[in-house]
Design an enzyme around this catalytic site. Structure first.
Site, PDB file in Angstrom:
ATOM      1  N   HIS A 112      40.017  44.333  -6.395  1.00  0.00           N
ATOM      2  CA  HIS A 112      41.272  44.035  -7.096  1.00  0.00           C
ATOM      3  C   HIS A 112      41.008  43.839  -8.588  1.00  0.00           C
ATOM      4  O   HIS A 112      40.164  43.030  -8.969  1.00  0.00           O
ATOM      5  CB  HIS A 112      41.855  42.737  -6.506  1.00  0.00           C
ATOM      6  CG  HIS A 112      43.283  42.491  -6.865  1.00  0.00           C
ATOM      7  ND1 HIS A 112      44.056  41.545  -6.214  1.00  0.00           N
ATOM      8  CD2 HIS A 112      44.104  43.030  -7.809  1.00  0.00           C
ATOM      9  CE1 HIS A 112      45.270  41.530  -6.730  1.00  0.00           C
ATOM     10  NE2 HIS A 112      45.323  42.418  -7.706  1.00  0.00           N
ATOM     11  N   LEU A 115      46.168  42.381 -12.936  1.00  0.00           N
ATOM     12  CA  LEU A 115      46.772  41.081 -12.681  1.00  0.00           C
ATOM     13  C   LEU A 115      46.354  40.623 -11.288  1.00  0.00           C
ATOM     14  O   LEU A 115      46.848  41.131 -10.282  1.00  0.00           O
ATOM     15  CB  LEU A 115      48.296  41.165 -12.776  1.00  0.00           C
ATOM     16  CG  LEU A 115      49.070  39.915 -12.337  1.00  0.00           C
ATOM     17  CD1 LEU A 115      48.677  38.696 -13.164  1.00  0.00           C
ATOM     18  CD2 LEU A 115      50.566  40.159 -12.412  1.00  0.00           C
ATOM     19  N   MET A 156      44.983  48.124  -8.190  1.00  0.00           N
ATOM     20  CA  MET A 156      45.250  47.921  -9.611  1.00  0.00           C
ATOM     21  C   MET A 156      46.658  47.356  -9.738  1.00  0.00           C
ATOM     22  O   MET A 156      47.647  48.057  -9.527  1.00  0.00           O
ATOM     23  CB  MET A 156      45.082  49.226 -10.380  1.00  0.00           C
ATOM     24  CG  MET A 156      43.636  49.701 -10.408  1.00  0.00           C
ATOM     25  SD  MET A 156      43.255  50.877 -11.729  1.00  0.00           S
ATOM     26  CE  MET A 156      43.957  52.355 -11.050  1.00  0.00           C
ATOM     27  N   GLU A 157      46.723  46.071 -10.057  1.00  0.00           N
ATOM     28  CA  GLU A 157      48.002  45.385 -10.085  1.00  0.00           C
ATOM     29  C   GLU A 157      48.526  45.247 -11.512  1.00  0.00           C
ATOM     30  O   GLU A 157      47.881  44.653 -12.370  1.00  0.00           O
ATOM     31  CB  GLU A 157      47.890  44.001  -9.436  1.00  0.00           C
ATOM     32  CG  GLU A 157      49.218  43.259  -9.380  1.00  0.00           C
ATOM     33  CD  GLU A 157      49.198  42.042  -8.478  1.00  0.00           C
ATOM     34  OE1 GLU A 157      50.173  41.269  -8.510  1.00  0.00           O
ATOM     35  OE2 GLU A 157      48.216  41.855  -7.730  1.00  0.00           O
ATOM     36  N   VAL A 158      49.698  45.823 -11.737  1.00  0.00           N
ATOM     37  CA  VAL A 158      50.397  45.778 -13.021  1.00  0.00           C
ATOM     38  C   VAL A 158      49.444  46.126 -14.175  1.00  0.00           C
ATOM     39  O   VAL A 158      49.378  45.431 -15.187  1.00  0.00           O
ATOM     40  CB  VAL A 158      51.080  44.411 -13.249  1.00  0.00           C
ATOM     41  CG1 VAL A 158      52.162  44.544 -14.325  1.00  0.00           C
ATOM     42  CG2 VAL A 158      51.719  43.872 -11.989  1.00  0.00           C
TER      43      VAL A 158
END
Length: 259
Positions: A112, A115, A156-158
């Site tokens: 991860h 964000l 890949m968060e935001v």
């Protein structure tokens, strides 16, 4: 439909986008599987441990909640238990050092970057990551670190969408977009957002396909109404009626009182 293996997922990279949903209830997992979802995930907690076996035809991922594990041994133990419980991969939001340990034991790990909500204080709170040169370089470095550690995928968060696209083209890992644009290998949403169960704030990256919150409100009104009718029937003597009870034969009933 047969559950996609990690090998299948990696072979789909660059060929088609995968659909991935995070669920919190068994019925959501079953519905997602019946709909043809490629990947389903949930947090690895006792009350959800059986979810994977309920959807054997879909790639199932158990998440190791960040902050639950104090050391590598604890997370490895849970990851092994998750795999024995039917998962085909695990999510781990911990460091490359921990990811490497899991990968060495053959556990397929989704890492991860961007964000990471429990670590949002490091990136300035709940906002997009990778819009400055320094942040973009950091995101790219984190991706490389996780790839070197043996992760097969990275959420890949935001992350800035064009940055996420370029990273997707430069990493062998499967890239999973949560608000990071269409250039990744998979799209990821939480069922609670997708079904419209939230009230108030809806994340910018989420698309809502149903209004379950309104339906739950309607059902709550119906519950109250049903309970009121039940109370009224008891008060008036309408319930219970003959159809709701059984009786002993009258002659046998009289015999009960005989010595």
């Amino acid at each position: 439909m047969t559950a996609l293996t990690v090998k299948d997922l990696l072979e789909a990279k660059g060929k088609r986008q995968l659909a991935y949903v995070q669920v919190a209830r068994e019925e959501e997992a079953i519905a997602a599987s019946e709909a043809g979802m490629d990947m389903i995930g949930t947090a690895f907690i006792p009350e959800r441990a059986h979810f994977a076996k309920a959807v054997p035809n879909t790639h199932f991922q158990f998440g190791m909640p960040w902050g639950k594990h104090a050391d590598a041994t604890e997370v490895l133990r849970d990851a092994m238990t998750a795999m024995r419980g039917g998962a085909q991969s695990v999510y781990c939001g911990m460091s490359p050092h921990i990811v490497e340990l899991l990968a060495r034991e053959g556990v397929p790990v989704i890492s991860h970057v961007g964000l990471v909500p429990p670590k949002a204080t490091w990136t300035g709170g709940f906002r997009a990551v990778g819009r400055t040169l320094a942040q973009a370089k950091t995101v790219w470095q984190h991706v490389q670190d996780f790839e070197a550690a043996g992760a097969f995928a990275v959420e890949m968060e935001v992350v800035a969408a064009n940055l996420a696209t370029e990273i997707t083209n430069r990493t062998s890992m499967l890239t999973i977009s949560l608000g990071s644009g269409s250039g990744c290998d998979a799209q990821y949403l939480f069922s609670v957002d997708l079904l419209g169960e939230n009230r108030g704030h809806i994340p910018r990256h989420a698309k809502t396909y149903r209004n379950f919150a309104a339906e739950r409100d309607r059902l709550q009104v119906e519950r109250v109404a049903a309970y009121k009718e039940y109370i009224a029937d008891i008060t008036s003597g309408v319930f219970p009626d003959a159809e709701h009870v059984v009786n002993i034969d009258d002659d046998a009933l009289q015999d009960v009182w005989k010595d």
